[in-house]
Design a protein around this motif. Structure first.
Motif, short mmCIF file in Angstrom:
data_model
loop_
_atom_site.label_atom_id
_atom_site.label_comp_id
_atom_site.label_asym_id
_atom_site.label_seq_id
_atom_site.Cartn_x
_atom_site.Cartn_y
_atom_site.Cartn_z
N GLN A 1 32.15 25.18 36.70
CA GLN A 1 32.39 26.24 37.68
C GLN A 1 33.88 26.63 37.63
OE1 GLN A 1 30.01 27.64 39.29
NE2 GLN A 1 31.17 29.01 40.62
N VAL A 2 34.13 27.92 37.68
CA VAL A 2 35.49 28.44 37.66
C VAL A 2 35.79 29.02 39.04
CG1 VAL A 2 37.03 30.15 36.69
CG2 VAL A 2 35.43 28.94 35.20
N GLN A 3 36.87 28.58 39.63
CA GLN A 3 37.23 29.07 40.96
C GLN A 3 38.26 30.19 40.84
OE1 GLN A 3 38.95 26.14 43.58
NE2 GLN A 3 38.46 27.31 45.41
N LEU A 4 37.98 31.29 41.53
CA LEU A 4 38.90 32.42 41.60
C LEU A 4 39.22 32.66 43.06
CD1 LEU A 4 37.03 34.86 39.17
CD2 LEU A 4 38.96 33.38 38.61
N VAL A 5 40.50 32.73 43.38
CA VAL A 5 40.92 32.91 44.77
C VAL A 5 41.77 34.17 44.88
CG1 VAL A 5 42.14 31.92 46.73
CG2 VAL A 5 40.86 30.42 45.17
N GLU A 6 41.25 35.14 45.65
CA GLU A 6 41.99 36.39 45.85
C GLU A 6 42.86 36.31 47.09
OE1 GLU A 6 37.78 38.20 44.63
OE2 GLU A 6 38.43 36.68 46.05
N SER A 7 43.91 37.10 47.07
CA SER A 7 44.78 37.23 48.24
C SER A 7 45.49 38.58 48.14
CB SER A 7 45.78 36.08 48.32
OG SER A 7 46.62 36.08 47.18
N GLY A 8 46.09 38.97 49.26
CA GLY A 8 46.91 40.18 49.25
C GLY A 8 46.30 41.39 49.92
N GLY A 9 45.06 41.28 50.36
CA GLY A 9 44.45 42.40 51.05
C GLY A 9 45.06 42.59 52.43
N GLY A 10 44.67 43.69 53.07
CA GLY A 10 45.17 43.94 54.41
C GLY A 10 44.99 45.39 54.81
N LEU A 11 45.68 45.75 55.88
CA LEU A 11 45.63 47.11 56.42
C LEU A 11 46.92 47.82 56.05
CD1 LEU A 11 44.41 49.30 58.29
CD2 LEU A 11 45.53 48.12 60.20
N VAL A 12 46.78 49.02 55.52
CA VAL A 12 47.94 49.80 55.11
C VAL A 12 47.67 51.27 55.40
CG1 VAL A 12 47.12 50.07 52.73
CG2 VAL A 12 49.58 50.17 53.22
N GLN A 13 48.72 52.01 55.65
CA GLN A 13 48.56 53.44 55.87
C GLN A 13 48.41 54.17 54.54
OE1 GLN A 13 51.94 54.70 58.24
NE2 GLN A 13 50.76 54.47 60.13
N ALA A 14 47.79 55.31 54.58
CA ALA A 14 47.65 56.13 53.38
C ALA A 14 49.02 56.40 52.77
CB ALA A 14 46.95 57.44 53.72
N GLY A 15 49.08 56.29 51.45
CA GLY A 15 50.34 56.46 50.75
C GLY A 15 51.07 55.16 50.51
N GLY A 16 50.62 54.09 51.17
CA GLY A 16 51.27 52.80 51.03
C GLY A 16 50.81 52.04 49.79
N SER A 17 51.28 50.81 49.69
CA SER A 17 50.99 49.98 48.53
C SER A 17 50.55 48.58 48.95
CB SER A 17 52.23 49.85 47.63
OG SER A 17 52.64 51.10 47.14
N LEU A 18 49.77 47.98 48.10
CA LEU A 18 49.38 46.57 48.24
C LEU A 18 49.30 45.97 46.86
CD1 LEU A 18 46.43 46.61 50.84
CD2 LEU A 18 48.69 45.60 51.19
N ARG A 19 49.52 44.66 46.78
CA ARG A 19 49.30 43.95 45.52
C ARG A 19 48.32 42.82 45.76
NH1 ARG A 19 53.37 40.55 41.57
NH2 ARG A 19 53.24 39.05 43.28
#
Length: 119
Positions: free
Chosen positions: A1-19
């Motif tokens: 089994q391979v574990q993948l863990v995501e992070s970095g999501g959230g709430l942002v206004q239009a025009g903004g950025s996330l990684r």
């Protein structure tokens, strides 16, 4: 089994950025490809961006020029840099990895991270 863990999501206004980050529990060069998918409520999951072992990338037409996928082998992490976000980018984003085994290609998924873009 391979574990993948995501992070970095959230709430942002239009025009903004996330990684977004996807940390793998093994060396990412072992995968034939890694990618990011997204699924909005009531819609099918769609491929957003993919990077293969050679470093070649491919993107969903609607995110070209705004999103960028990259990998850091030293950190066993794949990133999705998302700029100029739009409300229609709102979705749960999933990391995936394809691993070639003696039995064929196996696909692994992370748990997902919510991205919400407000107008």
């Amino acid at each position: 089994q391979v574990q993948l863990v995501e992070s970095g999501g959230g709430l942002v206004q239009a025009g903004g950025s996330l990684r977004l980050s996807c940390a793998a529990a093994r060396n990412i060069v072992s995968f034939t490809a890694m990618g990011w998918y997204r699924q909005a409520p009531g819609k099918e999951r769609e491929l957003v961006a993919v990077i293969n072992r050679a470093g070649s990338t491919n993107y969903l037409d609607s995110v070209k020029g705004r999103f960028s996928i990259s990998g850091d082998n030293a950190k066993n992490t794949v990133y999705l840099q998302m700029n100029s976000l739009k409300p229609e980018d709102t979705a749960v984003y999933y990391c995936n990895a394809d691993l070639l085994t003696s039995l064929g290609t196996r696909r692994y998924w992370g748990q997902g991270t919510q991205v919400t873009v407000s107008s």
